[in-house]
Design a protein around this motif. Structure first.
Motif, PDB file in Angstrom:
ATOM      1  N   ALA A 244       2.294  -4.134  14.204  1.00  0.00           N
ATOM      2  CA  ALA A 244       3.605  -4.726  14.477  1.00  0.00           C
ATOM      3  C   ALA A 244       4.516  -3.715  15.145  1.00  0.00           C
ATOM      4  CB  ALA A 244       4.241  -5.250  13.192  1.00  0.00           C
ATOM      5  N   SER A 245       4.220  -2.405  14.967  1.00  0.00           N
ATOM      6  CA  SER A 245       4.943  -1.375  15.725  1.00  0.00           C
ATOM      7  C   SER A 245       3.918  -0.466  16.375  1.00  0.00           C
ATOM      8  CB  SER A 245       5.948  -0.612  14.842  1.00  0.00           C
ATOM      9  OG  SER A 245       5.332   0.074  13.779  1.00  0.00           O
ATOM     10  N   ASP A 246       3.817   0.788  15.949  1.00  0.00           N
ATOM     11  CA  ASP A 246       2.925   1.720  16.644  1.00  0.00           C
ATOM     12  C   ASP A 246       1.716   2.139  15.825  1.00  0.00           C
ATOM     13  OD1 ASP A 246       4.423   3.122  14.839  1.00  0.00           O
ATOM     14  OD2 ASP A 246       5.047   4.694  16.223  1.00  0.00           O
ATOM     15  N   GLY A 247       1.328   1.326  14.848  1.00  0.00           N
ATOM     16  CA  GLY A 247       0.089   1.568  14.126  1.00  0.00           C
ATOM     17  C   GLY A 247      -1.091   0.979  14.881  1.00  0.00           C
ATOM     18  N   THR A 248      -2.297   1.367  14.489  1.00  0.00           N
ATOM     19  CA  THR A 248      -3.487   0.867  15.181  1.00  0.00           C
ATOM     20  C   THR A 248      -4.254  -0.179  14.376  1.00  0.00           C
ATOM     21  OG1 THR A 248      -4.909   2.630  14.289  1.00  0.00           O
ATOM     22  CG2 THR A 248      -3.776   3.073  16.383  1.00  0.00           C
ATOM     23  N   MET A 249      -3.792  -0.485  13.166  1.00  0.00           N
ATOM     24  CA  MET A 249      -4.465  -1.463  12.314  1.00  0.00           C
ATOM     25  C   MET A 249      -3.534  -2.631  12.005  1.00  0.00           C
ATOM     26  SD  MET A 249      -6.499   1.082   9.673  1.00  0.00           S
ATOM     27  CE  MET A 249      -7.322  -0.307   8.863  1.00  0.00           C
ATOM     28  N   SER A 250      -4.106  -3.808  11.898  1.00  0.00           N
ATOM     29  CA  SER A 250      -3.315  -4.999  11.596  1.00  0.00           C
ATOM     30  C   SER A 250      -2.732  -4.899  10.196  1.00  0.00           C
ATOM     31  CB  SER A 250      -4.190  -6.249  11.683  1.00  0.00           C
ATOM     32  OG  SER A 250      -5.131  -6.262  10.606  1.00  0.00           O
ATOM     33  N   PRO A 251      -1.681  -5.669   9.908  1.00  0.00           N
ATOM     34  CA  PRO A 251      -1.110  -5.646   8.557  1.00  0.00           C
ATOM     35  C   PRO A 251      -2.147  -5.934   7.478  1.00  0.00           C
ATOM     36  CG  PRO A 251       0.387  -6.754  10.053  1.00  0.00           C
ATOM     37  CD  PRO A 251      -0.864  -6.496  10.835  1.00  0.00           C
ATOM     38  N   ALA A 252      -3.011  -6.919   7.707  1.00  0.00           N
ATOM     39  CA  ALA A 252      -4.033  -7.256   6.711  1.00  0.00           C
ATOM     40  C   ALA A 252      -5.001  -6.102   6.504  1.00  0.00           C
ATOM     41  CB  ALA A 252      -4.782  -8.515   7.152  1.00  0.00           C
ATOM     42  N   ALA A 253      -5.371  -5.430   7.602  1.00  0.00           N
ATOM     43  CA  ALA A 253      -6.313  -4.311   7.496  1.00  0.00           C
ATOM     44  C   ALA A 253      -5.697  -3.129   6.756  1.00  0.00           C
ATOM     45  CB  ALA A 253      -6.770  -3.882   8.886  1.00  0.00           C
ATOM     46  N   VAL A 254      -4.410  -2.890   6.968  1.00  0.00           N
ATOM     47  CA  VAL A 254      -3.728  -1.811   6.259  1.00  0.00           C
ATOM     48  C   VAL A 254      -3.713  -2.089   4.761  1.00  0.00           C
ATOM     49  CG1 VAL A 254      -1.479  -0.700   5.884  1.00  0.00           C
ATOM     50  CG2 VAL A 254      -2.320  -1.058   8.212  1.00  0.00           C
ATOM     51  N   VAL A 255      -3.439  -3.329   4.385  1.00  0.00           N
ATOM     52  CA  VAL A 255      -3.439  -3.701   2.966  1.00  0.00           C
ATOM     53  C   VAL A 255      -4.833  -3.550   2.372  1.00  0.00           C
ATOM     54  CG1 VAL A 255      -3.075  -5.598   1.353  1.00  0.00           C
ATOM     55  CG2 VAL A 255      -1.463  -5.236   3.224  1.00  0.00           C
ATOM     56  N   ALA A 256      -5.852  -3.959   3.110  1.00  0.00           N
ATOM     57  CA  ALA A 256      -7.230  -3.826   2.629  1.00  0.00           C
ATOM     58  C   ALA A 256      -7.603  -2.354   2.440  1.00  0.00           C
ATOM     59  CB  ALA A 256      -8.192  -4.498   3.607  1.00  0.00           C
ATOM     60  N   ARG A 257      -7.134  -1.505   3.339  1.00  0.00           N
ATOM     61  CA  ARG A 257      -7.411  -0.073   3.237  1.00  0.00           C
ATOM     62  C   ARG A 257      -6.722   0.515   2.009  1.00  0.00           C
ATOM     63  NH1 ARG A 257      -8.835   3.266   8.227  1.00  0.00           N
ATOM     64  NH2 ARG A 257      -8.650   5.474   7.669  1.00  0.00           N
ATOM     65  N   ALA A 258      -5.523   0.032   1.724  1.00  0.00           N
ATOM     66  CA  ALA A 258      -4.805   0.482   0.536  1.00  0.00           C
ATOM     67  C   ALA A 258      -5.539   0.057  -0.735  1.00  0.00           C
ATOM     68  CB  ALA A 258      -3.386  -0.080   0.539  1.00  0.00           C
ATOM     69  N   LYS A 259      -6.057  -1.158  -0.731  1.00  0.00           N
ATOM     70  CA  LYS A 259      -6.827  -1.651  -1.874  1.00  0.00           C
ATOM     71  C   LYS A 259      -8.067  -0.797  -2.080  1.00  0.00           C
ATOM     72  CE  LYS A 259      -8.141  -4.617  -5.069  1.00  0.00           C
ATOM     73  NZ  LYS A 259      -7.403  -4.802  -6.347  1.00  0.00           N
ATOM     74  N   ALA A 260      -8.757  -0.480  -0.987  1.00  0.00           N
ATOM     75  CA  ALA A 260      -9.957   0.349  -1.067  1.00  0.00           C
ATOM     76  C   ALA A 260      -9.642   1.753  -1.567  1.00  0.00           C
ATOM     77  CB  ALA A 260     -10.637   0.423   0.298  1.00  0.00           C
ATOM     78  N   ALA A 261      -8.409   2.214  -1.305  1.00  0.00           N
ATOM     79  CA  ALA A 261      -7.994   3.547  -1.752  1.00  0.00           C
ATOM     80  C   ALA A 261      -7.595   3.557  -3.223  1.00  0.00           C
ATOM     81  CB  ALA A 261      -6.834   4.049  -0.897  1.00  0.00           C
ATOM     82  N   GLY A 262      -7.604   2.382  -3.854  1.00  0.00           N
ATOM     83  CA  GLY A 262      -7.292   2.290  -5.273  1.00  0.00           C
ATOM     84  C   GLY A 262      -5.821   2.204  -5.602  1.00  0.00           C
ATOM     85  N   LEU A 263      -4.996   1.868  -4.591  1.00  0.00           N
ATOM     86  CA  LEU A 263      -3.558   1.770  -4.826  1.00  0.00           C
ATOM     87  C   LEU A 263      -3.199   0.458  -5.515  1.00  0.00           C
ATOM     88  CD1 LEU A 263      -2.159   3.117  -1.435  1.00  0.00           C
ATOM     89  CD2 LEU A 263      -2.350   4.350  -3.600  1.00  0.00           C
ATOM     90  N   ALA A 264      -2.096   0.490  -6.250  1.00  0.00           N
ATOM     91  CA  ALA A 264      -1.584  -0.719  -6.882  1.00  0.00           C
ATOM     92  C   ALA A 264      -0.577  -1.428  -5.993  1.00  0.00           C
ATOM     93  CB  ALA A 264      -0.929  -0.380  -8.221  1.00  0.00           C
ATOM     94  N   ALA A 265       0.056  -0.658  -5.083  1.00  0.00           N
ATOM     95  CA  ALA A 265       1.083  -1.232  -4.204  1.00  0.00           C
ATOM     96  C   ALA A 265       1.157  -0.438  -2.908  1.00  0.00           C
ATOM     97  CB  ALA A 265       2.447  -1.237  -4.893  1.00  0.00           C
ATOM     98  N   ILE A 266       1.627  -1.112  -1.875  1.00  0.00           N
ATOM     99  CA  ILE A 266       1.810  -0.472  -0.579  1.00  0.00           C
ATOM    100  C   ILE A 266       3.029  -1.092   0.097  1.00  0.00           C
ATOM    101  CG2 ILE A 266       0.256  -2.107   0.573  1.00  0.00           C
ATOM    102  CD1 ILE A 266      -0.537   0.181   2.459  1.00  0.00           C
ATOM    103  N   ALA A 267       3.795  -0.282   0.805  1.00  0.00           N
ATOM    104  CA  ALA A 267       4.932  -0.796   1.569  1.00  0.00           C
ATOM    105  C   ALA A 267       4.569  -0.818   3.042  1.00  0.00           C
ATOM    106  CB  ALA A 267       6.167   0.073   1.356  1.00  0.00           C
TER     107      ALA A 267
END
Length: 287
Positions: free
Chosen positions: A14-37
């Protein structure tokens, strides 16, 4: 009560990242996070898709934004958490910031042309569109184009070899194509976030080299400091922890993840800088 860690600074296509919002959330889940902004630059266009993915995966998504401001000739970024992103006035204000960002991009491109590097805004926009398509992102309105897209074009043109070189030589403060047109003042950004029902936080204060400005923002009502950031070392973490404690501010942290470019993660990997999820109770005034 929810338990776990939260990474409160991340960017998507949505700005200057290279991954879609859904992919960023999935990566956070894989990293074991409980929340991501999700805190894209001057836009909240990626928030809705991220929240939807978060519900599927069982990870809490915090709606956020990173506002681009200038004070005393210095770029200052203000993070906003939990603003009412459906508010019409808020969306109009974000659109105005994106217009200013677009003008800045045009000025950079013009400066590069003066330096003998033939680039056009059409080419920059094509870079952004390609990265959006590769990430599987939508074509919805409200997305932003930034300097990383210009840097990618410089690499393709053979003007530089890496993203770091692009910024060091041309795009960062002190670079030969760096421009800093009049933009929103951080005092206004703090007020805008407040009026939208959100909580304001000074992003990566250690990058500014101006703790006098940081303290000025505190006195003007900013509510938190990003103590933990990928570009902060132990000395910065200690200094801003003490400052936050002194003034009773919320202490946040995040990786400032922008995805991968040329095999390198910018600024840090998701989950590399976190805070306890209980910080969300302080950020969300509606709780």
């Amino acid at each position: 009560m929810a338990v776990g860690q939260a990474d409160l600074h991340n960017h998507t296509t949505a700005s200057d990242g290279t991954m879609s919002p859904a992919a960023v959330v999935a990566r956070a889940k894989a990293a074991g996070l409980a929340a991501i902004a999700i805190t894209d630059h001057d836009t909240m266009a990626g928030v809705e898709a991220a929240i939807a993915e978060g519900k599927k995966l069982g990870i809490l998504v915090v709606p956020g934004v990173e506002l681009s401001t200038v004070a005393d000739g210095r770029d200052i970024h203000i993070l906003g958490y939990y603003p009412d992103w459906h508010n019409e006035q808020w969306q109009e204000r974000l659109a105005g910031l994106r217009t200013t960002r677009g003008k800045r991009n045009e000025m950079i491109v013009a400066r590069l042309a003066e330096l003998g590097i033939p680039v056009t805004m059409q080419e920059v926009e094509q870079i952004a569109a390609e990265q959006q398509a590769l990430a599987g992102g939508s074509k919805s309105k409200g997305k932003t184009i930034g300097r990383p897209h210009i840097a990618e074009l410089l690499i393709r043109k053979g003007a530089v070899a890496t993203m770091t070189e692009a910024f060091d030589r041309y795009l960062a403060e002190g670079g030969s194509a760096y421009v800093n047109p009049p933009r929103l003042h951080p005092f206004e950004a703090i007020e805008w976030i407040r009026e939208a029902g959100g909580t304001s936080v000074i992003a990566h204060p250690g990058l500014y080299g101006r703790d006098d400005l940081v303290e000025l923002l505190i006195h003007k009502g900013v509510q938190g400091i990003e103590v933990y950031h990928s570009d902060h070392g132990p000395a910065e973490e200690k200094r801003y922890t003490e400052l936050a404690t002194k003034y009773g501010l919320i202490m946040t942290g995040g990786s400032d993840f922008h995805g991968e470019r040329q095999g390198h993660v910018f600024h840090g990997e998701i989950g590399s800088r976190t805070v306890d999820i209980s910080v969300l109770d302080q950020l969300n005034k509606k709780l």
